[in-house]
Design a protein around this motif. Structure first.
Motif, PDB file in Angstrom:
ATOM      1  N   GLY A 261       0.811  -1.209   0.000  1.00 51.17           N
ATOM      2  CA  GLY A 261       0.000   0.000   0.000  1.00 51.17           C
ATOM      3  C   GLY A 261       0.846   1.261   0.000  1.00 51.17           C
ATOM      4  O   GLY A 261       2.074   1.226   0.112  1.00 51.17           O
ATOM      5  N   TRP A 262       0.158   2.408  -0.124  1.00 52.05           N
ATOM      6  CA  TRP A 262       0.840   3.699  -0.135  1.00 52.05           C
ATOM      7  C   TRP A 262       0.988   4.208   1.290  1.00 52.05           C
ATOM      8  O   TRP A 262       0.083   4.077   2.102  1.00 52.05           O
ATOM      9  CB  TRP A 262       0.058   4.697  -0.971  1.00 52.05           C
ATOM     10  CG  TRP A 262       0.721   6.052  -1.035  1.00 52.05           C
ATOM     11  CD1 TRP A 262       0.483   7.113  -0.214  1.00 52.05           C
ATOM     12  CD2 TRP A 262       1.747   6.459  -1.936  1.00 52.05           C
ATOM     13  NE1 TRP A 262       1.282   8.175  -0.549  1.00 52.05           N
ATOM     14  CE2 TRP A 262       2.084   7.809  -1.621  1.00 52.05           C
ATOM     15  CE3 TRP A 262       2.431   5.836  -2.977  1.00 52.05           C
ATOM     16  CZ2 TRP A 262       3.041   8.523  -2.312  1.00 52.05           C
ATOM     17  CZ3 TRP A 262       3.387   6.554  -3.669  1.00 52.05           C
ATOM     18  CH2 TRP A 262       3.693   7.869  -3.341  1.00 52.05           C
ATOM     19  N   SER A 263       2.126   4.782   1.577  1.00 52.97           N
ATOM     20  CA  SER A 263       2.387   5.293   2.915  1.00 52.97           C
ATOM     21  C   SER A 263       2.963   6.698   2.808  1.00 52.97           C
ATOM     22  O   SER A 263       3.818   6.971   1.955  1.00 52.97           O
ATOM     23  CB  SER A 263       3.367   4.386   3.661  1.00 52.97           C
ATOM     24  OG  SER A 263       3.714   4.934   4.904  1.00 52.97           O
ATOM     25  N   TRP A 264       2.479   7.591   3.700  1.00 51.77           N
ATOM     26  CA  TRP A 264       2.988   8.946   3.742  1.00 51.77           C
ATOM     27  C   TRP A 264       4.066   9.118   4.819  1.00 51.77           C
ATOM     28  O   TRP A 264       4.609  10.205   4.987  1.00 51.77           O
ATOM     29  CB  TRP A 264       1.849   9.925   4.025  1.00 51.77           C
ATOM     30  CG  TRP A 264       0.852  10.010   2.905  1.00 51.77           C
ATOM     31  CD1 TRP A 264      -0.359   9.399   2.848  1.00 51.77           C
ATOM     32  CD2 TRP A 264       1.004  10.727   1.687  1.00 51.77           C
ATOM     33  NE1 TRP A 264      -0.997   9.694   1.662  1.00 51.77           N
ATOM     34  CE2 TRP A 264      -0.184  10.516   0.925  1.00 51.77           C
ATOM     35  CE3 TRP A 264       2.006  11.534   1.146  1.00 51.77           C
ATOM     36  CZ2 TRP A 264      -0.377  11.071  -0.334  1.00 51.77           C
ATOM     37  CZ3 TRP A 264       1.820  12.094  -0.107  1.00 51.77           C
ATOM     38  CH2 TRP A 264       0.641  11.870  -0.832  1.00 51.77           C
ATOM     39  N   GLY A 265       4.379   8.058   5.531  1.00 53.39           N
ATOM     40  CA  GLY A 265       5.391   8.155   6.569  1.00 53.39           C
ATOM     41  C   GLY A 265       6.789   8.276   5.989  1.00 53.39           C
ATOM     42  O   GLY A 265       7.074   7.767   4.898  1.00 53.39           O
ATOM     43  N   TRP A 266       7.661   8.927   6.704  1.00 57.62           N
ATOM     44  CA  TRP A 266       9.043   9.052   6.259  1.00 57.62           C
ATOM     45  C   TRP A 266       9.946   9.161   7.484  1.00 57.62           C
ATOM     46  O   TRP A 266       9.510   9.518   8.572  1.00 57.62           O
ATOM     47  CB  TRP A 266       9.224  10.263   5.344  1.00 57.62           C
ATOM     48  CG  TRP A 266       9.015  11.580   6.048  1.00 57.62           C
ATOM     49  CD1 TRP A 266       7.832  12.181   6.338  1.00 57.62           C
ATOM     50  CD2 TRP A 266      10.045  12.426   6.577  1.00 57.62           C
ATOM     51  NE1 TRP A 266       8.046  13.354   6.998  1.00 57.62           N
ATOM     52  CE2 TRP A 266       9.395  13.546   7.156  1.00 57.62           C
ATOM     53  CE3 TRP A 266      11.434  12.355   6.607  1.00 57.62           C
ATOM     54  CZ2 TRP A 266      10.100  14.566   7.764  1.00 57.62           C
ATOM     55  CZ3 TRP A 266      12.146  13.377   7.214  1.00 57.62           C
ATOM     56  CH2 TRP A 266      11.472  14.474   7.780  1.00 57.62           C
ATOM     57  N   THR A 267      11.214   8.840   7.284  1.00 56.64           N
ATOM     58  CA  THR A 267      12.185   8.845   8.370  1.00 56.64           C
ATOM     59  C   THR A 267      13.581   9.036   7.804  1.00 56.64           C
ATOM     60  O   THR A 267      13.859   8.684   6.640  1.00 56.64           O
ATOM     61  CB  THR A 267      12.123   7.532   9.164  1.00 56.64           C
ATOM     62  OG1 THR A 267      13.095   7.582  10.206  1.00 56.64           O
ATOM     63  CG2 THR A 267      12.400   6.338   8.277  1.00 56.64           C
ATOM     64  N   LEU A 268      14.468   9.561   8.631  1.00 58.48           N
ATOM     65  CA  LEU A 268      15.882   9.702   8.274  1.00 58.48           C
ATOM     66  C   LEU A 268      16.743   8.600   8.884  1.00 58.48           C
ATOM     67  O   LEU A 268      17.960   8.593   8.695  1.00 58.48           O
ATOM     68  CB  LEU A 268      16.410  11.069   8.735  1.00 58.48           C
ATOM     69  CG  LEU A 268      15.787  12.309   8.081  1.00 58.48           C
ATOM     70  CD1 LEU A 268      16.337  13.577   8.718  1.00 58.48           C
ATOM     71  CD2 LEU A 268      16.049  12.316   6.577  1.00 58.48           C
ATOM     72  N   ASP A 269      16.096   7.680   9.571  1.00 60.44           N
ATOM     73  CA  ASP A 269      16.847   6.614  10.232  1.00 60.44           C
ATOM     74  C   ASP A 269      17.577   5.726   9.237  1.00 60.44           C
ATOM     75  O   ASP A 269      18.655   5.201   9.542  1.00 60.44           O
ATOM     76  CB  ASP A 269      15.911   5.762  11.096  1.00 60.44           C
ATOM     77  CG  ASP A 269      15.338   6.555  12.264  1.00 60.44           C
ATOM     78  OD1 ASP A 269      15.942   7.593  12.618  1.00 60.44           O
ATOM     79  OD2 ASP A 269      14.294   6.138  12.807  1.00 60.44           O
TER      80      ASP A 269
END
Length: 278
Positions: free
Chosen positions: A49-57
């Motif tokens: 699915g599509w996800s709007w989450g993001w991270t710099l980890d």
């Protein structure tokens, strides 16, 4: 009839524009997927699915998991060193082939151009043997040495030198200028677009080169970014490490992409003004 011609021309332009956008999409879609996956959390990276989450980890973890800082410095050193020596050697050779008269000049130049027709991969074994005899395996100078001369660059610069009016050199000689001074103050400044174009091609080629650095290096102290990326991707667990691999890929490709975006006008202008006539 003229109206039909205008309609036909517009349709033809639409078709060509569509083909151009299609080619651009084929190139940019994989890069956008890699860039998006590099900032996605691990759970979202393997989700359909599509996800709007993001991270710099992901970038932080990848940077700490492998010595990409060392790889980056090695690559920058190799690319800069190769380009610096190439600019000197191709300038001297191009001027000799363009302006210096000597016996067999055209024959030597034709033999020199044969190198363009020989794929670099064909010479890997012989170059490896030479470096082994010289004790330069697994060294930065060993990576750079086979590329210190460029037949392609000599050809481009020779054609550029030949287009310049010979009267400029004659006037400089009347004033008592030496060949080196003439070369430095007349030929090099007037051929700047060719130098910039060749520098872009050379730097990007050696930044992305993989096979030769892979064969000639064994230690992390001398590996380049492309080899380090391959080793990192091979060491990751299969199946669920798309975010880490994408983050590492973005680290490797981002400097060139960022450099092009910052200097795209100068880059495009150098290629437009470095056209070579016969």
């Amino acid at each position: 009839m003229p109206r039909n011609r205008r309609i036909g021309r517009r349709l033809l332009q639409v078709v060509w524009h569509g083909i151009g956008f299609g080619v651009v999409a084929l190139w940019i879609i994989p890069f956008l997927w890699v860039a998006r996956t590099a900032f996605l959390p691990k759970a979202s990276a393997v989700d359909t699915g599509w996800s709007w989450g993001w991270t710099l980890d992901n970038l932080t973890r990848v940077w700490q998991a492998a010595p990409f800082g060392q790889f980056f410095l090695n690559t920058l050193l190799v690319c800069t060193g190769v380009l610096t020596v190439q600019l000197v050697t191709l300038t001297m050779a191009a001027y000799a082939f363009a302006r210096v008269r000597f016996v067999g000049r055209e024959l030597v130049f034709m033999l020199f151009l044969v190198q363009i027709m020989v794929p670099p991969d064909v010479l890997i074994f012989s170059n490896y043997q030479i470096l082994s005899d010289m004790g330069l395996l697994d060294t930065k100078i060993g990576i750079m040495l086979p590329y210190f001369a460029s037949a392609f660059g000599v050809f481009l610069l020779r054609q550029s030198f030949k287009q310049l009016p010979y009267e400029l050199e004659e006037a400089a000689r009347v004033e008592g200028a030496s060949r080196l001074r003439i070369l430095a103050q007349i030929y090099v400044p007037l051929s700047r677009p060719v130098y910039v174009s060749f520098a872009i091609v050379s730097f990007s080629f050696h930044w992305n080169d993989f096979l030769w650095p892979l064969i000639v290096t064994n230690s992390e102290e001398n590996r380049l970014l492309t080899v380090g990326l391959a080793m990192f991707a091979k060491s990751t667990e299969s199946g669920a490490q798309w975010s880490d691999v994408s983050a590492a890929t973005l680290i490797v490709s981002a400097p060139l992409m960022l450099g092009f975006l910052l200097f795209q006008r100068k880059v495009i202008g150098s290629f437009m003004h470095s056209g070579i006539k016969g």
